[in-house]
Design a protein around this motif. Structure first.
Motif, PDB file in Angstrom:
ATOM      1  N   ARG A 128      58.260  70.061  -4.329  1.00 57.31           N
ATOM      2  CA  ARG A 128      58.308  70.718  -5.653  1.00 57.31           C
ATOM      3  C   ARG A 128      58.667  69.674  -6.606  1.00 57.31           C
ATOM      4  O   ARG A 128      59.830  69.405  -7.053  1.00 57.31           O
ATOM      5  CB  ARG A 128      59.200  71.685  -5.811  1.00 57.31           C
ATOM      6  N   ASP A 129      57.863  69.029  -6.972  1.00 56.58           N
ATOM      7  CA  ASP A 129      58.116  67.868  -8.074  1.00 56.58           C
ATOM      8  C   ASP A 129      57.272  68.053  -9.348  1.00 56.58           C
ATOM      9  O   ASP A 129      57.031  66.932 -10.317  1.00 56.58           O
ATOM     10  CB  ASP A 129      58.014  66.402  -7.742  1.00 56.58           C
ATOM     11  N   ASP A 130      56.586  69.106  -9.385  1.00 57.63           N
ATOM     12  CA  ASP A 130      55.985  69.240 -10.886  1.00 57.63           C
ATOM     13  C   ASP A 130      56.783  69.460 -11.978  1.00 57.63           C
ATOM     14  O   ASP A 130      56.390  69.325 -13.171  1.00 57.63           O
ATOM     15  CB  ASP A 130      55.033  70.445 -10.537  1.00 57.63           C
ATOM     16  N   VAL A 131      57.883  69.808 -11.723  1.00 59.55           N
ATOM     17  CA  VAL A 131      58.802  69.899 -12.816  1.00 59.55           C
ATOM     18  C   VAL A 131      60.249  69.112 -12.694  1.00 59.55           C
ATOM     19  O   VAL A 131      60.372  68.873 -11.398  1.00 59.55           O
ATOM     20  CB  VAL A 131      59.455  71.329 -13.153  1.00 59.55           C
ATOM     21  N   SER A 132      60.814  68.714 -13.577  1.00 59.41           N
ATOM     22  CA  SER A 132      62.104  68.113 -13.333  1.00 59.41           C
ATOM     23  C   SER A 132      63.173  68.743 -12.717  1.00 59.41           C
ATOM     24  O   SER A 132      63.349  69.861 -13.024  1.00 59.41           O
ATOM     25  CB  SER A 132      62.471  66.999 -14.824  1.00 59.41           C
ATOM     26  N   HIS A 133      64.163  68.355 -12.000  1.00 59.26           N
ATOM     27  CA  HIS A 133      65.076  69.002 -11.442  1.00 59.26           C
ATOM     28  C   HIS A 133      66.650  68.839 -12.477  1.00 59.26           C
ATOM     29  O   HIS A 133      67.575  69.375 -11.986  1.00 59.26           O
ATOM     30  CB  HIS A 133      65.422  68.726  -9.908  1.00 59.26           C
ATOM     31  N   PHE A 134      66.374  68.242 -13.388  1.00 63.38           N
ATOM     32  CA  PHE A 134      67.498  68.148 -14.429  1.00 63.38           C
ATOM     33  C   PHE A 134      67.090  68.580 -15.788  1.00 63.38           C
ATOM     34  O   PHE A 134      66.097  68.257 -16.061  1.00 63.38           O
ATOM     35  CB  PHE A 134      67.668  66.575 -14.496  1.00 63.38           C
ATOM     36  N   PRO A 135      68.149  69.181 -16.423  1.00 62.13           N
ATOM     37  CA  PRO A 135      67.756  69.214 -17.779  1.00 62.13           C
ATOM     38  C   PRO A 135      67.694  68.143 -18.647  1.00 62.13           C
ATOM     39  O   PRO A 135      68.233  67.227 -18.342  1.00 62.13           O
ATOM     40  CB  PRO A 135      69.170  70.211 -18.082  1.00 62.13           C
TER      41      PRO A 135
ATOM     42  N   ASP B  54      65.460  68.374  -1.744  1.00 58.56           N
ATOM     43  CA  ASP B  54      65.209  66.934  -1.506  1.00 58.56           C
ATOM     44  C   ASP B  54      64.327  66.303  -2.521  1.00 58.56           C
ATOM     45  O   ASP B  54      64.627  65.106  -2.816  1.00 58.56           O
ATOM     46  CB  ASP B  54      64.088  66.970  -0.151  1.00 58.56           C
ATOM     47  N   GLU B  55      63.716  67.058  -3.226  1.00 64.52           N
ATOM     48  CA  GLU B  55      62.973  66.475  -4.467  1.00 64.52           C
ATOM     49  C   GLU B  55      64.127  66.101  -5.385  1.00 64.52           C
ATOM     50  O   GLU B  55      63.622  65.299  -6.246  1.00 64.52           O
ATOM     51  CB  GLU B  55      62.193  67.607  -5.110  1.00 64.52           C
ATOM     52  N   LYS B  56      65.089  66.599  -5.564  1.00 63.23           N
ATOM     53  CA  LYS B  56      66.150  66.420  -6.605  1.00 63.23           C
ATOM     54  C   LYS B  56      66.851  65.131  -6.144  1.00 63.23           C
ATOM     55  O   LYS B  56      67.013  64.347  -6.776  1.00 63.23           O
ATOM     56  CB  LYS B  56      67.195  67.468  -6.575  1.00 63.23           C
ATOM     57  N   VAL B  57      66.979  64.963  -5.145  1.00 61.19           N
ATOM     58  CA  VAL B  57      67.634  63.584  -4.640  1.00 61.19           C
ATOM     59  C   VAL B  57      66.914  62.421  -4.819  1.00 61.19           C
ATOM     60  O   VAL B  57      67.287  61.266  -5.226  1.00 61.19           O
ATOM     61  CB  VAL B  57      68.226  63.446  -3.219  1.00 61.19           C
TER      62      VAL B  57
END
Lengths: 564, 564
Positions: free
Chosen positions: A318-325, A550-553
């Motif tokens: 899931r890297d279609d959107v950023s995991h950070f604001p 995982d995507e976030k790290v």
């Protein structure tokens, strides 16, 4: 110059294990000889090798092959997809460099020159016929830890008793990589029982670190680590149940991801304790680049492996959107900084690497650093070291006994950490231990949630933890005892990435004069550090996120490392 | 009129179990008496009860309370959120109907009139002060199976030995429901060991089916099933490891979801074998409506329970997009139709329900029906019945022995299904069994993938399976032996929904004259069916999707049932 032997002693006794080992190594040597005739004699003719062998390719390999093998996976697939490189040339280059790696650091169980060159030719033909690559990994050579099944090939997981075993089918993950266009050309060494943070077994002996052969390459995916560190591979398949991807990546300055459990396919993994779910092992990528890691996981998950292997999570990448604001057009990332785990203080080079990154990150807009207090990591080790061997090691000792092979010192070490003195637990005792594991996981989650609250922002708790990947850089052989910097995240099933920062510099990295040991392990760890002994060892760190992030790290590391 | 007693025999012996049971039931009866003074005597004064007691509320409850208690959860929350209903009135109505349910079908372990009315008042006050509901479940009464911990309340899971145990904290899932505005007012019965598809234990006796008291309410969430079936609740919390949500839902004509494992919070579940991960139990909703089921899971997952309980999957409820491709503005859904599981042929009413739906669905544009061939369901039962008791039942017998309570016949039945004759397995034997489970799961996945290919459309494999929820409608007490129609999906960890279709009609549902038994179980099952005995029993079916496709199975049922 060093006294460490080029290769381990040839086994000389006549027990079944040594017989198996001689046959095993003879086959391996034949594949090296077939790949690069005369190489073995050439390397022998050089006499004693330097500790750091990473510059030796220049002495014997063509400029073009050096250039090819030092490209990153993403560059290789791009150039292959454009037709700028031929798959056969790439395979040839990596085969040669892997052969040389075997001569210098003993990291190979077998090379696959016939299969690889045939496959590469097939891909080149495909490209010529269709004018496009066969898949996202078209022509990319990928090295594989031996215990991942390859049909009709050895599947011994480093055991003498299993030396004659052949795999009945391919590992699931290798099927996916193959379908994406990969070329398999090298299979790599692993330690006995796959349970060392070094690489030593009775079939193939010790694998050493190409940056400093007096040091361990790490383990258990140590053959991969040494091979990729030497640039005999740019992307490899490792496995990790306590640090087995991250230790060799850290020891060789590579990128390695320990994904959350059950995201990447496991089917085909060989091990003596398959079916033991007390603590789950994972498969993951080891690479010379972060993009290589991403390319690997995205290719695997795009194949929806859960439809074939339903124990996996039905969770795409899931890297279609950023995991950070976003804040002022920049991501807002809160990094917990864990200088040490409260049990063992890392050696000076690790401290220096942490300081360097912290100083850089402090200046980055949108990046907030908060202290990360480790939560009972000593207890974590107590739990996981029991979970590894709920059978008290019975299966392991039985497998060793089948061929009469010695249970090696580092294998004994991990067994000795189990507090049940080799006793086979009852189901009820296993459930009690499992509940303790679950309680620890909930406590750690609570700790994470609390940490966030204390710093006053409930909406954006700590995103990732920056921490050491081990208690030091690659230690001398036989000294990789302290697993907790990596194993705690296995117990918690948090995704963790290791990445390179610097290398040991004996001048900069002198022991602290005011060092105070916190306990016996800490004292022991500090005593094994001698700056000169560790010269040239890569220094790596670790970034960790919560379970299933995982995507976030990966995204965090990708963003942060532009400032490193 | 029936001879089945209103309540089980009051335990009369002086063993610790009977003493505990007397005290336990006295407390329960006191909460009923407090809720509805004099009710018990009133019901006794009616004399022998009819088999079907579902019309009795009309005899004694106010029209308004009947109307309230027969609304669906979605209607209740909508009217509560609009201020059209007061939470106190709703709680009062459900308390009363639950009290009556206890008198008629014995489904309650305790009512919570004080707590519920106080909570409801608090919610009404909140609404008055803020002009809006406190959360998505504002004022909704939710009933809960007893073994889900409620702080300071019993936490016995039906064991005499645990009758005095009190929970130290709330179950995680109850905390979330509470925060969303739920009102807890009734706790419900469960069978001994939570391992029957009926509901009988030595503390509270037998729970019966409100549609036909000669039949079982099912189990293990049988108290919930009977209570919701009687409309003494519209939404309840059940648990399922072999059919324990679906059996009582099927037996009472309710909607019930067995979600994929580790999606909804488990923390706080009481059971003797906690920590046993050989086969995972789940928590899920049981409701009078499909919307009730959705409301439940969406509320739970919106709270991101994985951040507190990290064993859960970090997987939100994904219904923002359809899980089916669109064709001519209608979803294209391929339904595998499994008439029977190849082992036991369901009774005539189940067959009729299947035929009815198949006939209706055949006419729906975009719905394709394909035959579903069951894959080795007998082997599935062999595996899961061993996985339930890898300790050979030792923990169960020990817990029974602590109070001297009898291991009940239906508990003995499930233990007898374990082929290891009560032997405690070693870790190595457990791993072997676990590998067999994993192999079966991969084979079933392969079977699913192949089924799709055979029908010529690789891009859209079978979406859901329509199949019986059991070998018949609710059977007579002591006859719920055949678990496989539900348990196979536990073994595979597929999400499965049960939903109502019709009711047994002795005229329509005569035994087939040409019935041929396939084996002993099939013969046994056919012999227990007597149309008149099963009169009024609800007839339900089951819809199943692949692992982690919980959203898909819910969406499919939602769409398909408009044509039922």
């Amino acid at each position: 110059m060093t006294q460490t032997k080029i290769q381990p002693e040839t086994p000389t006794c006549n027990g079944p294990c040594c017989k198996a080992a001689r046959k095993y190594c003879a086959h391996r040597d034949a594949t090296v000889e077939q790949t690069w005739p005369g190489l073995h004699e050439t390397v022998l003719s050089w006499g004693p090798l330097p500790r750091n062998v990473t510059s030796l390719p220049k002495r014997i390999m063509s400029e073009r092959e050096i250039v090819i093998t030092e490209k990153t996976p993403e560059t290789l697939v791009a150039e292959l997809a454009q037709g700028e490189l031929k798959s056969v040339d790439v395979a040839r280059a990596f085969l040669n460099r892997a052969a040389l790696a075997q001569e210098l650091v003993n990291c190979i169980t077998e090379l696959l020159p016939d299969e690889a060159l045939q496959r590469a030719q097939q891909l080149d033909d495909y490209f010529q016929a269709h004018g496009k690559p066969i898949g996202p990994l078209h022509g990319l050579p990928i090295s594989v830890k031996e215990h991942m099944a390859m049909k009709d090939k050895t599947h011994d997981a480093g055991w003498c008793a299993w030396a004659e075993r052949r795999a009945e089918e391919n590992s699931h993950i290798l099927d996916i990589l193959w379908n994406a266009g990969a070329v398999f050309y090298a299979r790599t060494t692993q330690p006995q029982a796959l349970m060392q943070l070094e690489t030593d077994n009775n079939l193939t002996g010790v694998t050493v670190n190409p940056f400093n052969r007096d040091l361990t390459c790490g383990g258990s995916s140590g053959g991969e680590g040494a091979l990729i560190g030497f640039r005999g591979s740019c992307l490899g398949v490792g496995t990790d149940i306590g640090g087995s991807i991250r230790s060799p990546c850290a020891n060789q300055g590579l990128y390695g991801l320990r994904p959350s459990a059950l995201r990447l396919p496991l089917h085909g993994k060989g091990a003596i304790m398959l079916g033991n779910e007390s603590i789950l092992g994972v498969i993951g990528p080891m690479s010379t680049s972060l993009e290589g890691v991403k390319l690997f996981v995205k290719t695997i998950l795009a194949a929806k492996p859960w439809l074939r292997e339903p124990s996996l999570l039905a969770m795409p990448w899931r890297d279609d959107v950023s995991h950070f604001p976003s804040q002022n057009d920049r991501p807002r990332i809160r990094v917990g900084v864990m200088w040490n785990d409260g049990v063992v203080q890392p050696h000076p080079p690790i401290r220096r690497a942490m300081e360097t990154l912290v100083q850089k990150l402090e200046k980055v807009d949108g990046v907030e650093l908060v202290p990360w207090k480790p939560y009972k990591h000593a207890e974590a080790w107590q739990i996981i070291s029991q979970l590894y061997y709920v059978d008290g090691g019975a299966t392991l000792r039985q497998t060793a006994a089948e061929s009469g092979e010695l249970v090696l010192p580092m294998t004994e070490w991990i067994l000795s950490q189990n507090k049940n003195n080799g006793r086979v637990l009852t189901p009820s005792e296993i459930w009690t231990l499992t509940r303790r594991r679950e309680a620890y996981r909930m406590e750690y989650a609570d700790h994470w949630n609390q940490t966030a609250t204390e710093t006053g922002d409930e909406a954006n708790p700590v995103d990732v933890i920056l921490c050491p990947a081990g208690p030091g850089a690659a230690p001398p052989h036989g000294h990789a005892r302290y697993w907790t910097y990596t194993a705690v995240w296995n117990l918690l099933d948090y995704p963790a990435m290791v990445f390179p920062v610097t290398a040991v510099d004996p001048e900069l990295d002198q022991p602290a004069v005011d060092f105070m040991a916190m306990n016996y392990e800490d004292e022991w760890n500090s005593r094994i550090y001698k700056p000169e002994l560790y010269a040239d060892a890569p220094v790596s760190l670790q970034l960790v996120a919560r379970r299933h992030q995982d995507e976030k790290v990966v995204e965090a590391l990708e963003y942060l490392q532009q400032y490193f």
